[in-house]
Write a protein that holds these residues in place. Structure first.
Motif, short mmCIF file in Angstrom:
data_model
loop_
_atom_site.label_atom_id
_atom_site.label_comp_id
_atom_site.label_asym_id
_atom_site.label_seq_id
_atom_site.Cartn_x
_atom_site.Cartn_y
_atom_site.Cartn_z
N MET A 1 -0.68 7.74 -12.16
CA MET A 1 0.59 7.20 -12.93
C MET A 1 1.40 6.63 -11.63
N LYS A 2 1.83 5.36 -11.95
CA LYS A 2 2.54 4.66 -11.03
C LYS A 2 3.91 4.50 -11.53
N HIS A 3 4.94 4.93 -10.66
CA HIS A 3 6.20 4.88 -10.78
C HIS A 3 7.08 3.94 -9.73
N VAL A 4 7.85 2.97 -10.52
CA VAL A 4 8.44 2.08 -9.58
C VAL A 4 9.98 2.35 -9.70
N PHE A 5 10.70 2.41 -8.58
CA PHE A 5 12.05 3.12 -8.59
C PHE A 5 12.92 1.77 -7.88
N ASN A 6 14.16 1.98 -8.21
CA ASN A 6 15.36 1.20 -7.61
C ASN A 6 14.82 -0.38 -7.47
N GLY A 7 14.47 -0.84 -8.67
CA GLY A 7 14.27 -2.15 -8.45
C GLY A 7 13.05 -2.62 -7.78
N TRP A 12 5.93 5.41 -6.25
CA TRP A 12 5.42 6.86 -6.51
C TRP A 12 4.12 6.76 -7.42
N HIS A 13 2.98 7.29 -6.49
CA HIS A 13 1.74 7.27 -7.24
C HIS A 13 1.50 8.51 -7.62
N GLU A 14 1.17 9.11 -8.76
CA GLU A 14 0.93 10.75 -9.16
C GLU A 14 -0.58 10.35 -9.67
N PHE A 15 -1.39 11.22 -9.14
CA PHE A 15 -2.72 11.53 -9.34
C PHE A 15 -3.11 13.08 -9.66
N PRO A 16 -4.11 13.38 -10.79
CA PRO A 16 -4.54 14.44 -10.97
C PRO A 16 -5.36 14.87 -9.67
N GLU A 17 -5.48 15.82 -9.21
CA GLU A 17 -6.57 16.43 -8.01
C GLU A 17 -7.89 15.80 -8.36
N ASN A 41 -10.14 14.72 3.07
CA ASN A 41 -9.95 16.33 3.50
C ASN A 41 -9.30 16.71 2.32
N LEU A 42 -8.99 15.93 1.03
CA LEU A 42 -8.33 16.87 0.08
C LEU A 42 -9.08 18.06 -0.91
N PRO A 43 -10.44 17.95 -0.74
CA PRO A 43 -10.93 18.75 -1.38
C PRO A 43 -11.04 20.32 -0.65
N PHE A 84 1.50 12.37 0.47
CA PHE A 84 1.19 11.35 1.65
C PHE A 84 2.51 10.35 1.55
N VAL A 85 3.20 10.14 2.24
CA VAL A 85 4.55 9.52 2.08
C VAL A 85 4.79 8.66 3.63
N ALA A 86 5.05 7.58 3.00
CA ALA A 86 5.27 6.55 3.89
C ALA A 86 6.75 5.92 3.59
N GLU A 87 7.20 4.67 4.24
CA GLU A 87 8.50 4.40 3.95
C GLU A 87 8.87 4.04 2.58
N ASN A 88 7.77 3.11 2.11
CA ASN A 88 8.10 2.52 0.90
C ASN A 88 7.24 2.87 -0.27
N PHE A 89 6.58 3.97 -0.08
CA PHE A 89 5.52 4.52 -1.27
C PHE A 89 5.12 6.06 -0.83
N MET A 90 5.07 6.82 -1.91
CA MET A 90 4.53 8.19 -1.63
C MET A 90 3.44 8.46 -2.84
N ILE A 91 2.64 9.42 -2.42
CA ILE A 91 1.36 9.70 -3.02
C ILE A 91 1.27 10.98 -3.53
N THR A 92 1.42 11.65 -4.66
CA THR A 92 1.05 13.24 -4.78
C THR A 92 -0.26 13.38 -5.63
N SER A 93 -0.82 14.35 -5.29
CA SER A 93 -2.34 14.74 -6.26
C SER A 93 -2.24 16.23 -6.53
N GLY A 94 -2.42 16.59 -7.80
CA GLY A 94 -2.58 17.80 -8.16
C GLY A 94 -1.13 18.51 -8.43
N LEU A 95 -0.16 17.77 -8.46
CA LEU A 95 1.32 18.27 -8.62
C LEU A 95 1.42 18.54 -10.07
#
Length: 315
Positions: A1-7, A12-17, A41-43, A84-95
């Motif tokens: 799932m992709k979320h776009v914030f602050n215009g 923020w990219h959400e993924f199942p594990e 390396n995630l597994p 995984f966090v950079a300046e203009n995007f972040m990714i979460t997996s399995g949250l």
């Protein structure tokens, strides 16, 4: 799932594990950040882990795995997620946001929409995780208060067991907060003042600091309880040994004389005495009294013959 914030300022990219394909697709889109190496390396990553890349200006990132919830009694019952966090995007997996609750998830999205970049958004997420840990620490105030008074009223192995259980639970909660502290430092290492200057980052740092301060204070109180319980137990054990020693000493005359007159020698003139029985009783009583007086005068009997007071540690 992709979320776009602050215009559209950040994503923020959400993924199942299990969505390995989705992460690989995003990795191709964000090619300069080498997300594919992180994703590969995630597994294998099921415990706390963090990586920092700050070598290329404008392409800094931090990534890793965070255990954000742990059952206080079962080692294998815990929840983690990858990030995984950079300046203009972040990714979460399995949250798993069911752990936080739906209301918290919606509130989290609203709060993230006020953030200028992904660093601030990730700080909001860390702040929510810290808050959930703080909510578990709060009940320790009631538990410790009960233990304070139990130590005064009773002294038993069961109470010591209860104190050590409380100590173990507190150590588990502190162990959950330590990786948050590491991530906070890693963000400063990778992004410098760009991360440390944000209001959400500062707020999260204060939450983490508050959590550690409370946990350390509670741990100090528990350690004090353990030392107090050990001192009381040691004192009472010494009193018991002293009591047994004194009683053994007082009964020495009757034991020795009983053994002497219990022998089966033919020639024992005391057996023919008319008042031999009364003499034996008198000798036992007098020798016992003499021993008692000697012990009392020298102070070796202490206060073991006095009754114990209620709600007292030593008296």
């Amino acid at each position: 799932m992709k979320h776009v914030f602050n215009g559209g300022a950040w994503e923020w990219h959400e993924f199942p594990e299990s969505d390995k394909a989705g992460i690989e697709k995003l990795a191709r889109e964000k090619d300069p950040y080498h997300i594919d190496k992180w994703a590969a390396n995630l597994p294998r990553m099921k415990t706390n882990h963090i990586m920092v890349d700050a070598f290329r200006k404008g392409e800094e990132w931090i990534a890793g795995t965070l255990v954000f919830k742990q059952d206080l009694t079962e080692k294998e019952d815990y929840h983690y997620f990858h990030f995984f966090v950079a300046e203009n995007f972040m990714i979460t997996s399995g949250l798993d946001f069911n752990v936080f609750g739906k209301d918290d998830y919606n509130l989290l999205n609203e709060q993230m929409d006020t953030c200028d970049n992904a660093l601030e958004g990730f700080s909001v997420l860390l702040g929510e995780i810290t808050t959930s840990s703080l909510m578990k620490i709060d009940p320790f105030e009631v538990k410790l208060n009960d233990l304070f008074w139990k130590v005064k009223k009773e002294n038993s192995t069961g109470l010591l067991e209860e104190i050590y259980h409380a100590r173990h639970e507190l150590l588990v909660l502190k162990h959950l907060m330590m990786p948050l502290q590491e991530i906070k430092i890693a963000m400063e290492e990778a992004f410098g003042e760009q991360a440390s200057g944000g209001p959400e980052y500062k707020r999260t740092c204060l939450k983490i600091e508050r959590g550690f301060k409370i946990a350390n204070e509670y741990q100090t109180e528990i350690d004090t309880l353990i030392r107090l319980e050990e001192v009381v137990s040691s004192h009472r054990g010494n009193e018991i040994m002293k009591t047994l020693t004194v009683l053994t000493t007082l009964f020495t005359p009757i034991t020795a004389l009983g053994a002497l007159w219990g022998m089966n020698f033919r020639n024992m003139p005391e057996l023919e005495w008319k008042y031999g029985y009364l003499f034996a009783i008198g000798l036992v009583v007098i020798s016992t009294l003499i021993l008692y007086i000697v012990l009392k005068k020298k102070g070796w009997a202490g206060d073991i013959l006095r009754g114990k007071k209620r709600n007292s540690f030593f008296k």
